[in-house]
Every structure is written in C-alpha cells, then in structure tokens.
Design an enzyme around this catalytic site. Structure first.
Site, PDB file in Angstrom:
ATOM      1  N   ASP A  27       0.861  -1.146   0.142  1.00 58.84           N
ATOM      2  CA  ASP A  27       0.123  -0.131   0.038  1.00 58.84           C
ATOM      3  C   ASP A  27       0.781   1.312   0.147  1.00 58.84           C
ATOM      4  O   ASP A  27       1.821   1.311   0.574  1.00 58.84           O
ATOM      5  CB  ASP A  27      -0.846   0.078   1.240  1.00 58.84           C
ATOM      6  CG  ASP A  27      -2.078   0.992   1.010  1.00 58.84           C
ATOM      7  OD1 ASP A  27      -2.183   1.292  -0.004  1.00 58.84           O
ATOM      8  OD2 ASP A  27      -2.754   1.102   1.988  1.00 58.84           O
ATOM      9  N   GLY A  30       0.219   5.635  -4.160  1.00 55.84           N
ATOM     10  CA  GLY A  30      -0.372   6.697  -4.615  1.00 55.84           C
ATOM     11  C   GLY A  30       0.184   7.675  -3.945  1.00 55.84           C
ATOM     12  O   GLY A  30       0.536   8.988  -4.557  1.00 55.84           O
ATOM     13  N   ARG A  40      -0.277   9.109 -10.026  1.00 58.69           N
ATOM     14  CA  ARG A  40      -0.419   7.817  -9.371  1.00 58.69           C
ATOM     15  C   ARG A  40       0.230   6.648 -10.190  1.00 58.69           C
ATOM     16  O   ARG A  40       0.834   5.662  -9.440  1.00 58.69           O
ATOM     17  CB  ARG A  40      -1.801   7.730  -8.818  1.00 58.69           C
ATOM     18  CG  ARG A  40      -2.442   8.620  -7.939  1.00 58.69           C
ATOM     19  CD  ARG A  40      -3.814   8.087  -7.631  1.00 58.69           C
ATOM     20  NE  ARG A  40      -3.847   6.933  -6.998  1.00 58.69           N
ATOM     21  CZ  ARG A  40      -3.826   6.828  -5.716  1.00 58.69           C
ATOM     22  NH1 ARG A  40      -3.681   7.620  -5.143  1.00 58.69           N
ATOM     23  NH2 ARG A  40      -4.043   5.402  -5.453  1.00 58.69           N
ATOM     24  N   HIS A  44       2.718   3.361  -8.898  1.00 62.39           N
ATOM     25  CA  HIS A  44       2.381   1.950  -9.175  1.00 62.39           C
ATOM     26  C   HIS A  44       3.622   1.115  -9.744  1.00 62.39           C
ATOM     27  O   HIS A  44       3.943   0.132  -9.739  1.00 62.39           O
ATOM     28  CB  HIS A  44       1.152   2.009 -10.036  1.00 62.39           C
ATOM     29  CG  HIS A  44       0.085   2.255  -9.335  1.00 62.39           C
ATOM     30  ND1 HIS A  44      -0.284   1.828  -7.959  1.00 62.39           N
ATOM     31  CD2 HIS A  44      -1.088   3.031  -9.578  1.00 62.39           C
ATOM     32  CE1 HIS A  44      -1.558   2.377  -7.385  1.00 62.39           C
ATOM     33  NE2 HIS A  44      -2.056   3.044  -8.357  1.00 62.39           N
ATOM     34  N   GLU A  74     -12.424  -4.236  -4.532  1.00 61.94           N
ATOM     35  CA  GLU A  74     -12.851  -3.174  -4.176  1.00 61.94           C
ATOM     36  C   GLU A  74     -12.112  -1.909  -4.760  1.00 61.94           C
ATOM     37  O   GLU A  74     -12.700  -0.741  -5.081  1.00 61.94           O
ATOM     38  CB  GLU A  74     -12.990  -2.551  -2.790  1.00 61.94           C
ATOM     39  CG  GLU A  74     -13.838  -3.400  -1.747  1.00 61.94           C
ATOM     40  CD  GLU A  74     -13.578  -4.655  -1.484  1.00 61.94           C
ATOM     41  OE1 GLU A  74     -12.456  -5.253  -1.424  1.00 61.94           O
ATOM     42  OE2 GLU A  74     -14.637  -5.760  -1.352  1.00 61.94           O
ATOM     43  N   ASN A  75     -11.096  -2.190  -5.298  1.00 63.89           N
ATOM     44  CA  ASN A  75     -10.216  -1.375  -6.235  1.00 63.89           C
ATOM     45  C   ASN A  75     -10.921  -0.931  -7.532  1.00 63.89           C
ATOM     46  O   ASN A  75     -10.479  -0.142  -8.422  1.00 63.89           O
ATOM     47  CB  ASN A  75      -8.829  -1.859  -6.485  1.00 63.89           C
ATOM     48  CG  ASN A  75      -7.731  -1.957  -5.443  1.00 63.89           C
ATOM     49  OD1 ASN A  75      -6.865  -2.571  -5.235  1.00 63.89           O
ATOM     50  ND2 ASN A  75      -8.117  -1.017  -4.453  1.00 63.89           N
ATOM     51  N   ARG A 195       1.670  -4.755   6.368  1.00 64.99           N
ATOM     52  CA  ARG A 195       1.208  -3.806   5.489  1.00 64.99           C
ATOM     53  C   ARG A 195       1.841  -2.479   5.378  1.00 64.99           C
ATOM     54  O   ARG A 195       2.241  -2.076   6.451  1.00 64.99           O
ATOM     55  CB  ARG A 195      -0.369  -3.604   5.969  1.00 64.99           C
ATOM     56  CG  ARG A 195      -1.067  -2.230   5.126  1.00 64.99           C
ATOM     57  CD  ARG A 195      -2.424  -2.285   5.252  1.00 64.99           C
ATOM     58  NE  ARG A 195      -2.912  -1.366   4.222  1.00 64.99           N
ATOM     59  CZ  ARG A 195      -4.540  -1.269   3.718  1.00 64.99           C
ATOM     60  NH1 ARG A 195      -5.191  -2.231   4.322  1.00 64.99           N
ATOM     61  NH2 ARG A 195      -4.690  -0.578   2.830  1.00 64.99           N
ATOM     62  N   LEU A 202      -7.099  -4.671   7.464  1.00 65.05           N
ATOM     63  CA  LEU A 202      -6.843  -5.716   6.387  1.00 65.05           C
ATOM     64  C   LEU A 202      -7.778  -5.464   4.924  1.00 65.05           C
ATOM     65  O   LEU A 202      -6.903  -5.908   4.096  1.00 65.05           O
ATOM     66  CB  LEU A 202      -7.728  -7.120   6.808  1.00 65.05           C
ATOM     67  CG  LEU A 202      -6.789  -8.021   7.668  1.00 65.05           C
ATOM     68  CD1 LEU A 202      -7.611  -9.161   8.147  1.00 65.05           C
ATOM     69  CD2 LEU A 202      -5.464  -8.403   6.955  1.00 65.05           C
ATOM     70  N   GLU A 214       0.645 -12.887  12.405  1.00 61.01           N
ATOM     71  CA  GLU A 214       1.385 -12.002  13.275  1.00 61.01           C
ATOM     72  C   GLU A 214       1.143 -10.791  12.276  1.00 61.01           C
ATOM     73  O   GLU A 214       1.320 -10.969  10.917  1.00 61.01           O
ATOM     74  CB  GLU A 214       2.657 -12.246  13.683  1.00 61.01           C
ATOM     75  CG  GLU A 214       2.707 -13.294  14.684  1.00 61.01           C
ATOM     76  CD  GLU A 214       2.309 -13.009  15.922  1.00 61.01           C
ATOM     77  OE1 GLU A 214       2.165 -11.579  16.266  1.00 61.01           O
ATOM     78  OE2 GLU A 214       1.848 -13.697  16.638  1.00 61.01           O
TER      79      GLU A 214
END
Ligand code: IPE
Ligand code: IPE
Ligand code: MG
Length: 253
Positions: A27, A30, A40, A44, A74-75, A195, A202, A214
């Site tokens: 993540d 952007g 953006r 990527h 959801e992207n 992350r 998540l 973990e």
C-alpha cells in the site's frame, strides 16, 4: 565468502524464526507519487520495481510462500484510467518476469475471482500457473481481483450447490472442509502479514487465513519497501510469541 556476505549471514534471522508464509498488502503507491508531484501511475510503476526486489529477497531469506495483494475486489471503484494502469502493469509483470521467476524455481499461484476479467489477463494468469506448477523453491501467490468475503461466499456457494444436488450431507461442512474450497486451498496460512504505508487494516485481505497471523505495519510507502525492510519485519516477527489459543511455549530455561 566476502566479509559483507558473512556479516549479512550473521544478521540474518535463524532459519527456525523465518516465517514460512509472508503476505504483503502493498500500500502507499499513490501517496508515494503525490509526495513527489508525480502521477499515481508512476507510483504503481515504482511499486512493481519494489515487488521484483522483494520477491528475490524473500527467496534469499528462505521464505517458502510469499503472497502479494495486487488488486482488490474493491479497487474497481477507482478511476478507470488507474485501473487501466494497474492491469497494464500486471500484464507487463507477467510478460517480462515470468521466465525469470520460472528459472528461479518460483511457483506462481493466483487467488481471486477470474470470472469477468478480460480474456487476455486470464490467459496470462493461467500461463503463469501452468508454466511454474512443478517449481518448488518458493511459491508466489498473487492476489488479484481478490476479496476475502467474496472468496468465502464463492466457497459457500459451491458447498451449497453440492448439498442441493444431493452430493453432500450438510453435516459434513466444517471449518477444515470449507478451507479446502477457498482459493488458497493447499497454501498454509500466513504467519506474518505486512502492510506498508502506515495503514492498519486488512481491507478484505485473507480474513479467514489471518486468524492467527502476526501483523507488522510498516510506515514506508510500498515503492520504498525493500529487502532490508522485509528483514526488519521478519526480525520483529521472530520476537513475537504465538500461542494459537494455548499457553506460552516453555523456553527451556
Ligand atoms: C497500493 O497503493 C496499490 C493498490 C491498491 C493497487 P495505493 O494505490 O492504494 O496507494 P495509496 O494508498 O493511494 O497511497
Ligand atoms: C488494499 O489497499 C489493496 C491492495 C493493496 C491491492 P487499498 O489502498 O485498496 O485499501 P484501502 O482502501 O486503503 O483500505
Ligand atoms: Mg491504498
């Protein structure tokens, strides 16, 4: 062996402490770009460069399974141009890197919904899996068009169909069985989920599989993540105590 290599080995975590399966929510592309006044898409593109290094680094660290979250269910709510950039990068990544991954003994698995994707993407994903099916050095799991809720719903639908067809008794459905209907069937649960970008959620990634994972949250944006950052996360993992609902393991002292 050079002194730097010896030093690197001395710093490397003991093999027993290396997580078997690391999953990464890549993540911050952007924000990385925005901080530099870049589009953006450039974030990527740089993110794919980071990915290449991290896949290699994970192999060198002895990580057996590496899962990367590259496009979520959801992207699709992003602007169409950005979706185009992300799909273009996936195409290019597979076309340019598949041969090298194969040479390095990497097996590629893809999880996520393939139905509804453009046929050339589906063909590339299938090609990556088919070519590398028998490789054993490391497994790279690409979560593409992936959402955990959707994955569980698809598994439930298949089981329901078997019951409706009279091929299965509903009483045989339990957690162990349902797990074999998930996209990740046969892949051990992630030991460590990383992350980047400082977000601590998540976002519909591996929710079933993360039951006892973990978590390490890293403030770096994904394009700045590298092997050293991966090693730091693995070191932190090695200091954690996993109990799986039981009691602390005896340390032997
Ligand atoms: C991660 O970076 C890549 C994908 C989600 C595909 P983002 O694009 O989410 O970057 P930020 O979070 O907006 O900075
Ligand atoms: C998660 O990141 C998806 C991927 C890294 C592919 P997002 O940037 O889409 O997640 P949210 O929207 O910030 O939760
Ligand atoms: Mg994001």
């Amino acid at each position: 062996m050079s002194t730097t290599e010896t030093a690197a080995l001395a710093q490397a975590p003991a093999h027993a402490d290396v997580p078997r399966h690391v999953a990464i929510i890549m993540d911050g592309n952007g924000r990385w770009a925005a901080a530099r006044g870049l589009p953006r898409g450039e974030g990527h593109r740089r993110g794919v460069e980071a990915l290449r290094k991290v896949v290699r680094g994970a192999g060198e660290l002895g990580i057996a399974y590496l899962t990367i979250f590259s496009f979520s269910s959801e992207n699709w709510s992003r602007p169409v141009e950005e979706i185009g950039d992300l799909f273009g990068l996936l195409r290019r990544f597979i076309r340019n890197d598949l041969a090298e991954l194969h040479r390095d003994g990497v097996r590629v698995r893809v999880v996520g919904e393939r139905e509804g994707l453009e046929s050339d993407i589906v063909a590339l994903l299938n090609e990556a899996e088919d070519l590398t099916r028998d490789n054993t050095r490391m497994t790279l799991v690409v979560a593409f068009n992936y959402g955990s809720r959707q994955e569980i719903a698809r598994a439930a639908q298949r089981l329901a169909q078997e019951v409706a067809d009279g091929r299965r008794d509903a009483s045989t459905i339990n957690a162990d069985l349902l797990e074999t209907y998930l996209d990740t069937s046969g892949i051990p649960d992630p030991d460590l989920i990383i992350r980047t970008s400082g977000e601590q959620r998540l976002s519909n990634f591996l929710m079933w599989q993360a039951a006892y994972s973990e978590f390490v949250f890293v403030p770096l944006h994904w394009p700045d993540f590298d092997k050293a950052a991966l090693e730091r996360a693995v070191d932190e993992y090695a200091r954690r105590e996993r109990r799986f609902g039981g009691l602390a393991a005896k340390t032997g002292s």
